[in-house]
Design an enzyme around this catalytic site. Structure first.
Site, PDB file in Angstrom:
ATOM      1  N   VAL A  15       0.823  -1.206   0.000  1.00 53.66           N
ATOM      2  CA  VAL A  15       0.000   0.000   0.000  1.00 53.66           C
ATOM      3  C   VAL A  15       0.863   1.265   0.000  1.00 53.66           C
ATOM      4  O   VAL A  15       0.626   2.202  -0.765  1.00 53.66           O
ATOM      5  CB  VAL A  15      -0.965   0.006   1.196  1.00 53.66           C
ATOM      6  CG1 VAL A  15      -1.768   1.304   1.233  1.00 53.66           C
ATOM      7  CG2 VAL A  15      -1.910  -1.189   1.132  1.00 53.66           C
ATOM      8  N   LYS A 103      -8.026  -1.086   9.673  1.00 50.06           N
ATOM      9  CA  LYS A 103      -9.368  -1.356  10.224  1.00 50.06           C
ATOM     10  C   LYS A 103      -9.303  -2.053  11.577  1.00 50.06           C
ATOM     11  O   LYS A 103     -10.121  -1.775  12.458  1.00 50.06           O
ATOM     12  CB  LYS A 103     -10.206  -2.181   9.253  1.00 50.06           C
ATOM     13  CG  LYS A 103      -9.739  -3.606   8.964  1.00 50.06           C
ATOM     14  CD  LYS A 103      -8.821  -3.648   7.770  1.00 50.06           C
ATOM     15  CE  LYS A 103      -8.430  -5.050   7.355  1.00 50.06           C
ATOM     16  NZ  LYS A 103      -7.522  -5.036   6.189  1.00 50.06           N
ATOM     17  N   GLU A 127     -10.821   6.131   5.026  1.00 53.91           N
ATOM     18  CA  GLU A 127     -11.580   5.563   3.911  1.00 53.91           C
ATOM     19  C   GLU A 127     -11.027   4.217   3.478  1.00 53.91           C
ATOM     20  O   GLU A 127     -11.773   3.290   3.130  1.00 53.91           O
ATOM     21  CB  GLU A 127     -11.559   6.537   2.722  1.00 53.91           C
ATOM     22  CG  GLU A 127     -12.394   6.083   1.531  1.00 53.91           C
ATOM     23  CD  GLU A 127     -13.874   6.022   1.849  1.00 53.91           C
ATOM     24  OE1 GLU A 127     -14.424   4.900   1.856  1.00 53.91           O
ATOM     25  OE2 GLU A 127     -14.477   7.072   2.097  1.00 53.91           O
ATOM     26  N   GLY A 132     -11.526  -1.140   0.556  1.00 52.55           N
ATOM     27  CA  GLY A 132     -10.510  -0.677  -0.396  1.00 52.55           C
ATOM     28  C   GLY A 132     -10.907   0.559  -1.166  1.00 52.55           C
ATOM     29  O   GLY A 132     -11.113   1.636  -0.609  1.00 52.55           O
ATOM     30  N   GLU A 188      -3.400 -14.672   3.559  1.00 50.80           N
ATOM     31  CA  GLU A 188      -2.126 -14.748   4.273  1.00 50.80           C
ATOM     32  C   GLU A 188      -1.759 -16.206   4.551  1.00 50.80           C
ATOM     33  O   GLU A 188      -2.589 -17.118   4.428  1.00 50.80           O
ATOM     34  CB  GLU A 188      -2.223 -13.987   5.597  1.00 50.80           C
ATOM     35  CG  GLU A 188      -2.592 -12.526   5.457  1.00 50.80           C
ATOM     36  CD  GLU A 188      -1.475 -11.695   4.841  1.00 50.80           C
ATOM     37  OE1 GLU A 188      -0.306 -12.140   4.869  1.00 50.80           O
ATOM     38  OE2 GLU A 188      -1.780 -10.600   4.326  1.00 50.80           O
ATOM     39  N   LYS A 203     -14.305  -4.418   9.920  1.00 54.77           N
ATOM     40  CA  LYS A 203     -14.898  -3.451   8.992  1.00 54.77           C
ATOM     41  C   LYS A 203     -16.356  -3.179   9.344  1.00 54.77           C
ATOM     42  O   LYS A 203     -16.813  -2.025   9.272  1.00 54.77           O
ATOM     43  CB  LYS A 203     -14.771  -3.975   7.567  1.00 54.77           C
ATOM     44  CG  LYS A 203     -13.326  -4.158   7.106  1.00 54.77           C
ATOM     45  CD  LYS A 203     -13.252  -4.936   5.814  1.00 54.77           C
ATOM     46  CE  LYS A 203     -11.808  -5.202   5.403  1.00 54.77           C
ATOM     47  NZ  LYS A 203     -11.720  -6.073   4.217  1.00 54.77           N
TER      48      LYS A 203
END
Length: 445
Positions: A15, A103, A127, A132, A188, A203
């Site tokens: 990211v 989150k 956001e 995403g 993962e 979330k």
């Protein structure tokens, strides 16, 4: 001419690198939209990189960066709930605005973080923490601000959605698809957060707070994963006109006295094949919001990945840039000039009751494996009737083994405690072979 806005990016993983690339690719567009230069002055990384602009300082001391006089906005994309919390709290105390995609941190510690931000007159934007690249936080905080949100339902974990899509479309078992998801980078090495619904619950806690004006309460989200879903049930659901999706629900309920309570739940769910949410496939995310007076609206797109998450991060940065200096102090935001963190004025957040699992109301899909004896179906339907449970459909399938038949029953919505009682009694019948398989069902109407 206003001074440039100086960014620090903490974390140079997928990211963080995506944010740098986005800024480099769209620099002129960002300036045209904001009216200010946006520059990266600091990056926090344990491993120094030679592909970063030499004018950008690289430092492993994240706390020092968070307090630097050379930074206006701190972008936290390191993840986790320990170091990330320390860094964000440190940044807030030093008057820095924060943008985060974290989150888990906000779901578990957001009440404390947002309160500190209010005290120091800075803003924490998030956001990218939910779905995403889908701007669902902005939509719910701003575009739907005049609406009363009654419920929302979201496919908000791409890994789980990829697994359920592959199981349905290609008839592949859960374990096989999970392995592929890990190989593709969707899951993962330890996939627990994704397949057990914890990621979606983080979330959902954020979405519910924004929807209903309640404090963040991740610990009260009912959470159930997809590890026990079988191809058999996926097939039967299709035959009945449903698809099984891993869905997060936040639902406002009112009892006979007019008292309000809220359901927060993440679990596998049968939803009708013809609704849009049932046709969200692969790693895509979607959130369906039902509000008054607008009605149902659906928000769909990429829920993860460098581009989608970087887009959401920079959308927050742009919002901050536009209001920085709006009250005459160049890099200061007056609290009256921004939307409250959880959409409602902090002192107006309500301590609404969150229902326990046994108090929640849903429809149910039941699969009962039974010996092919006379009267078995009559016994099952009698128990359900005695518990006040109305049956919507019954499907009796051919025997998988000699003398054993699966009976599939779809019920109308019922309080979970009633269903618990009925299942306990069904499982005591001599003709019943295994534990009753139950999957919740929602018509999304």
């Amino acid at each position: 001419m206003s001074k440039p806005i100086k960014l620090a990016i903490l974390g140079l993983g997928t990211v963080g690198t995506g944010v740098i690339n986005l800024i480099n690719d769209n620099l002129d567009e960002l300036k045209r939209r904001s009216g200010r230069d946006i520059i990266i002055t600091e990056v926090g990384t344990r491993r120094m990189r030679d592909d970063i602009d030499p004018d950008i300082s690289q430092n492993a001391d994240l706390l020092a960066i968070a307090a630097s006089d050379n930074v206006d906005i701190v972008i936290e994309v390191i993840g986790g709930t320990t170091l990330a919390k320390d860094v964000i709290m440190h940044a807030i105390k030093h008057g820095k605005h924060v943008v985060t995609a974290n989150k888990a941190l906000l779901a578990e510690h957001g009440n404390e973080i947002f309160a500190l931000a209010e005290t120091h007159h800075v803003h924490v934007a998030y956001e990218a923490a939910v779905a995403g690249g889908i701007p669902i936080i902005k939509v719910m905080r701003e575009a739907l601000a005049a609406n009363k949100i009654e419920w929302l339902a979201g496919i908000i974990n791409g890994t789980g959605n990829f697994i359920m899509t592959e199981m349905r479309d290609k008839g592949r078992p859960f374990a096989e698809v999970l392995t592929e998801a890990q190989e593709l980078g969707y899951a993962e090495a330890d996939p627990t957060f994704d397949v057990e619904g914890i990621d979606a619950a983080h979330k959902l806690a954020l979405l519910a707070s924004i929807a209903f004006g309640i404090p963040l309460q991740f610990d009260k989200v009912y959470c159930e994963g997809i590890t026990e879903i079988t191809l058999q049930d996926v097939s039967y659901a299709e035959e009945l006109g449903y698809r099984i999706k891993h869905v997060g629900f936040a639902v406002r309920r009112s009892d006979a006295n007019g008292d309000t309570s809220i359901e927060l739940r993440v679990h596998p769910t049968l939803i009708p094949q013809d609704v849009l949410l049932a046709n969200v496939n692969g790693v895509k995310n979607a959130v369906l919001v039902n509000s008054h007076p607008l009605g149902q609206t659906l928000y769909y797109g990429d829920g993860a990945g460098a581009g989608a998450t970087a887009s959401a991060v920079m959308a927050d940065v742009m919002d901050l840039v536009r209001v920085l200096g709006s009250n005459g102090q160049d890099n200061h935001i007056n609290n009256s000039h921004h939307v409250p963190h959880l959409a409602f004025i902090p002192e107006q957040l309500s301590d609404t009751t969150i229902l326990r699992a046994e108090q929640m109301t849903t429809g149910y899909y039941l699969r009962v494996n039974a010996h092919d004896n006379p009267g078995v179906l009559a016994d099952i339907t009698r128990i359900l009737s005695d518990a006040g449970i109305n049956i919507d459909a019954i499907l009796q399938k051919p025997a998988h083994k000699v003398g054993q038949v699966p009976v599939i029953i779809v019920t109308l919505p019922v309080v979970e405690s009633q269903m618990n009682t009925a299942i306990e009694k069904i499982e005591t019948l001599e003709s019943i072979i295994d534990k009753v398989v139950r999957i919740r069902l929602d018509e999304l109407a």
